[in-house]
Design an enzyme around this catalytic site. Structure first.
Site, PDB file in Angstrom:
ATOM      1  N   GLY A 125      21.420 -74.831   1.873  1.00 16.68           N
ATOM      2  CA  GLY A 125      20.161 -74.316   2.391  1.00 16.68           C
ATOM      3  C   GLY A 125      20.321 -73.471   3.638  1.00 16.68           C
ATOM      4  O   GLY A 125      19.633 -72.459   3.811  1.00 16.68           O
TER       5      GLY A 125
ATOM      6  N   GLN B 132      12.965 -78.772   1.771  1.00 17.38           N
ATOM      7  CA  GLN B 132      12.366 -80.102   1.726  1.00 17.38           C
ATOM      8  C   GLN B 132      11.309 -80.247   0.638  1.00 17.38           C
ATOM      9  O   GLN B 132      10.951 -81.371   0.273  1.00 17.38           O
ATOM     10  CB  GLN B 132      11.740 -80.443   3.079  1.00 17.38           C
ATOM     11  CG  GLN B 132      12.731 -80.839   4.138  1.00 17.38           C
ATOM     12  CD  GLN B 132      13.481 -82.123   3.803  1.00 17.38           C
ATOM     13  OE1 GLN B 132      13.066 -82.928   2.979  1.00 17.38           O
ATOM     14  NE2 GLN B 132      14.634 -82.305   4.444  1.00 17.38           N
TER      15      GLN B 132
ATOM     16  N   THR C 292      34.272 -66.581  -5.042  1.00 21.44           N
ATOM     17  CA  THR C 292      34.233 -67.098  -6.399  1.00 21.44           C
ATOM     18  C   THR C 292      33.331 -68.329  -6.475  1.00 21.44           C
ATOM     19  O   THR C 292      33.493 -69.278  -5.711  1.00 21.44           O
ATOM     20  CB  THR C 292      35.651 -67.481  -6.867  1.00 21.44           C
ATOM     21  OG1 THR C 292      36.490 -66.329  -6.793  1.00 21.44           O
ATOM     22  CG2 THR C 292      35.630 -68.011  -8.289  1.00 21.44           C
TER      23      THR C 292
ATOM     24  N   CYS D  78      18.549 -89.516  22.583  1.00 21.93           N
ATOM     25  CA  CYS D  78      18.846 -90.158  23.869  1.00 21.93           C
ATOM     26  C   CYS D  78      20.107 -89.555  24.461  1.00 21.93           C
ATOM     27  O   CYS D  78      21.156 -89.513  23.812  1.00 21.93           O
ATOM     28  CB  CYS D  78      19.031 -91.666  23.675  1.00 21.93           C
ATOM     29  SG  CYS D  78      17.538 -92.515  23.142  1.00 21.93           S
TER      30      CYS D  78
END
Length: 373
Positions: free
Chosen positions: A70, A178, A236, A321
């Site tokens: 993607g 998605q 390829t 965090c």
């Protein structure tokens, strides 16, 4: 320890039928570009896979370009069009909640002279099509708005956005990584000129994707070399990976599983809201949302800490965090989610294999963890 997988938006397992198709494709070991019998066998399998992808999207097989995933599809759409049209100061419009595979190419093109407008979103994560209409200029070459958000699941008003772009003579791209396999994604219904697909988001293998390119649109290759994929992507082709993507797209024609996923998702949200009250809030649009996605915030708690306590449950957090400091995701920040809620964001994404027992167990464990002082 019971293991429960609720991170299907991050990656899906390879379905058995997909794995079988990939195994069968290993027999076609020739180069699809070779003229001899071994190459012809490989090309036939490649063409068959291309046909499956095209059938799912409702387009012509020759409009499908196989890519490495993607992210490459998004890069090819944005960079390929920018370099093909030849105006370094060209204008591109996108949204503030796109995947980094859109935002980072846009920032790269800005360094080359392109101008990019990042459309704001409302508290549900949706753009206002009137903002898009106002942003289009004579220099605009592309509008790229994701079909559905990977974090909160919000579905954008793609059809309306595409109509606006087309009325102004501007091409329209959507990152559908998605949404493909979860909701209907026919390119003509959406109005897309370019559309990106990621194999591992719809029960196919990692390392393969596709870009739909409407006939007549010219793209400069991102990968230069020999003229594979009709000159649009050198290298390829992997017949095995393409076979996996094709089989996954054939499987995705049947969306009946999403109704059950929606029911389980809603069961989870309603139970958590009933048990935890104002300690938990929903992120994203209540209606225009992927049927498998539930993003919630545990108010006043760090999402990573809650996930750690949910030992054995695989899910994602919408905050990061760093050295004891919690940072909101850019998506939640763009949506205007406050720090008290945004720091506690958790995304649960369901899949074909999710069971009611897994959802009930997660509900009980969330109630126990969040209910603690």
């Amino acid at each position: 320890m019971t293991r429960i997988y609720l991170d299907y938006n991050a990656s899906t397992p390879v379905e058995p039928s997909v794995a079988l198709a990939m195994q069968a494709a290993t027999e076609a070991y020739g180069n699809p570009s070779s003229a001899h019998w071994a190459g012809a066998s490989a090309k036939r399998r490649l063409d068959r896979s291309r046909g499956h992808v095209a059938a799912l999207l409702g387009c012509l097989p020759q409009e499908i370009v196989f890519t490495g995933g993607g992210s490459e599809s998004n890069n090819l759409a944005l960079k390929g069009l920018y370099f093909a049209q030849g105006n370094r100061a060209a204008h591109i419009i996108t949204s503030a909640v796109e995947h980094p595979a859109i935002l980072e190419p846009c920032r790269f093109l800005e360094r080359l002279g392109a101008r990019v407008t990042y459309l704001p979103v409302d508290f549900t994560g949706r753009i206002d099509p009137t903002d898009l209409e106002s942003a289009i200029t004579p220099d605009t070459i592309l509008v790229s708005v994701m079909h559905a958000n990977n974090e909160v699941g919000t579905i954008q008003p793609i059809e309306e956005c595409a109509r606006i772009a087309r009325s102004r003579g501007v091409l329209f791209h959507t990152d559908a990584a998605q949404s493909v396999g979860k909701i209907r994604t026919r390119v003509n219904e959406l109005g897309a000129d370019l559309l990106s697909v990621a194999g591992h988001k719809l029960y196919g293998p990692k390392g393969v994707g596709a870009l739909y390119v409407r006939s007549g649109i010219g793209l400069e290759p991102v990968i230069h070399g020999h003229g594979h994929e009709s000159g649009r992507r050198a290298g390829t082709e992997s017949v095995m990976l393409a076979a996996g993507l094709g089989a996954a797209c054939a499987l995705a024609e049947d969306l009946s599983w999403t109704q059950r996923a929606r029911e389980l998702r809603d069961r989870m949200w309603n139970a958590l809201r009933e048990r935890l009250g104002d300690r938990i809030v929903l992120n994203g649009h209540a209606e225009y949302r992927l049927p498998n996605t539930l993003n919630v915030s545990v108010v006043g708690r760090a999402g990573a800490e809650v996930l750690a306590a949910l030992e054995g449950v695989a899910a994602s957090t919408g905050s990061a965090c760093h050295s004891g400091r919690v940072e909101l995701s850019p998506v939640l920040r763009a949506m205007g989610v406050g720090a008290a809620a945004g720091m506690g964001a958790i995304r649960f994404s369901l899949g074909r294999g999710t069971t009611r027992e897994e959802i009930e167990t997660t509900i009980d464990r969330m109630t126990e963890i969040v209910g603690q002082p």
